[in-house]
Design an enzyme around this catalytic site. Structure first.
Site, PDB file in Angstrom:
ATOM      1  N   TYR A  33     -12.792  90.122  84.444  1.00  0.00           N
ATOM      2  CA  TYR A  33     -13.913  89.214  84.696  1.00  0.00           C
ATOM      3  C   TYR A  33     -14.374  89.333  86.131  1.00  0.00           C
ATOM      4  O   TYR A  33     -13.686  89.910  86.987  1.00  0.00           O
ATOM      5  CB  TYR A  33     -13.529  87.771  84.372  1.00  0.00           C
ATOM      6  N   ARG A  52     -16.135  96.227  91.940  1.00  0.00           N
ATOM      7  CA  ARG A  52     -14.791  95.800  91.537  1.00  0.00           C
ATOM      8  C   ARG A  52     -14.666  95.701  90.027  1.00  0.00           C
ATOM      9  O   ARG A  52     -13.619  96.037  89.456  1.00  0.00           O
ATOM     10  CB  ARG A  52     -14.434  94.469  92.195  1.00  0.00           C
ATOM     11  N   ARG A 101      -5.014  92.068  64.683  1.00  0.00           N
ATOM     12  CA  ARG A 101      -4.169  91.985  65.874  1.00  0.00           C
ATOM     13  C   ARG A 101      -3.169  93.126  65.879  1.00  0.00           C
ATOM     14  O   ARG A 101      -2.472  93.353  64.891  1.00  0.00           O
ATOM     15  CB  ARG A 101      -3.436  90.636  65.905  1.00  0.00           C
ATOM     16  N   LYS A 150      -8.717  92.510  88.256  1.00  0.00           N
ATOM     17  CA  LYS A 150      -9.169  91.123  88.046  1.00  0.00           C
ATOM     18  C   LYS A 150      -9.185  90.822  86.549  1.00  0.00           C
ATOM     19  O   LYS A 150     -10.246  90.783  85.904  1.00  0.00           O
ATOM     20  CB  LYS A 150     -10.546  90.908  88.680  1.00  0.00           C
ATOM     21  N   GLU A 182      -1.317  85.416  98.268  1.00  0.00           N
ATOM     22  CA  GLU A 182      -2.668  84.849  98.273  1.00  0.00           C
ATOM     23  C   GLU A 182      -2.632  83.468  97.655  1.00  0.00           C
ATOM     24  O   GLU A 182      -1.585  82.994  97.234  1.00  0.00           O
ATOM     25  CB  GLU A 182      -3.631  85.761  97.523  1.00  0.00           C
TER      26      GLU A 182
END
Length: 286
Positions: A33, A52, A101, A150, A182
């Site tokens: 995302y 990114r 799945r 990310k 972070e």
């Protein structure tokens, strides 16, 4: 008015938007995302976020469902359709819907799922918390080892954020091998004298787009930048501290684990960096 959202090429009222229960983003957290800020109706640092996104997709071998220009067109359309002046655009790209799945990746020709929506936040750049600063606690960093990607795997950061709120703090700084990596959704910094200290880029932290811009602007302002890890104890002895993110921009931090940082009030360097960052981003917004 219902928001208009984007789902796989369509602009829909949010109540009509649907994604399959078999989508890999839902069953496997197999997706990435980005969050792009909007100020005065324009996109902040879109090229950095797009670069990114492409890096994250490549790292997970998800494939690229759209061109950079198509993303830009879609973001601008969402801003216009939802009349966003200040706010955020959230984008998520997953490996798609394989029809069932399975731990194995689906065939490479499986279409990716692309969804995006806006969040209106009037006065985003005038956050009153800037005047008082954030208080943070420290917690062990128990995330996976590829934090530079990310991904939508955000459960532990959410748990850490809630643990901080339960203690009356604003956020948590995550600690690994004795040093801060972070925050739960931001990069972390301390200031000592004329030097800004923040963790170096690696797989251990997200390569923040706001981080890159702020460090560039700090160097242009003749500030020293040290890219290295620092301990919570070093943070408690710092002159000031702050975090950066796409939505908080530059946010002062005034307390860590109950100990005041510096005077216990937002510092001058964080204040100045926020000012020059917002000024630069508004000039270059798309």
């Amino acid at each position: 008015m219902s928001r208009i959202v984007y789902v796989n090429g369509e602009y829909l009222p949010e109540g009509d938007a649907k994604v399959s229960i078999f989508d890999r983003g839902f069953v496997m957290a197999d997706g990435v995302y980005e969050v792009v800020s909007v100020l005065d109706g324009k996109l902040i640092d879109f090229p950095g976020h797009q670069a990114r996104l492409n890096r994250s997709l490549d790292a997970l071998e998800i494939g690229q469902p759209m061109t950079d220009d198509a993303y830009l067109e879609m973001f601008r359309a969402l801003v216009e359709k939802n009349r966003i002046n200040d706010g955020l655009i959230y984008l998520q790209v997953t490996r798609g819907n394989p029809g069932d799945r399975d731990f194995a990746y689906p065939p490479k020709d499986t279409p990716q799922t692309v969804v995006a929506f806006t969040q209106s936040k009037p006065g985003l750049a005038e956050n009153p918390a800037v005047k008082t600063g954030w208080r943070v606690i420290t917690l062990p960093d128990q995330r996976w080892d590829r934090r530079d990607i990310k991904t939508v795997q955000l459960l532990y950061p959410s748990m850490a954020k809630m643990a901080a709120k339960a203690q009356g703090a604003d956020d948590a700084w995550l600690v690994e091998d004795g040093k801060v990596t972070e925050g739960t959704s931001n990069n972390a910094y301390i200031v000592k004298g004329n030097s800004i200290v923040t963790r170096e880029l690696s797989n251990d932290i997200l390569h923040g787009i706001t981080r890159a811009a702020v460090l560039r602007l700090a160097r242009e302002a003749q500030l020293q930048v040290e890219e290295r890890g620092f301990t919570p104890e070093e943070a408690a002895q710092a002159d000031e501290a702050f975090v950066t993110s796409a939505s908080a921009f530059v946010m002062p931090v005034v307390e860590i684990d109950g100990a005041k940082i510096g005077s216990g009030a937002p510092g001058k360097i964080a204040e100045r960096l926020r000012e020059i960052y917002l000024d630069e981003m508004r000039k270059t917004a798309l």
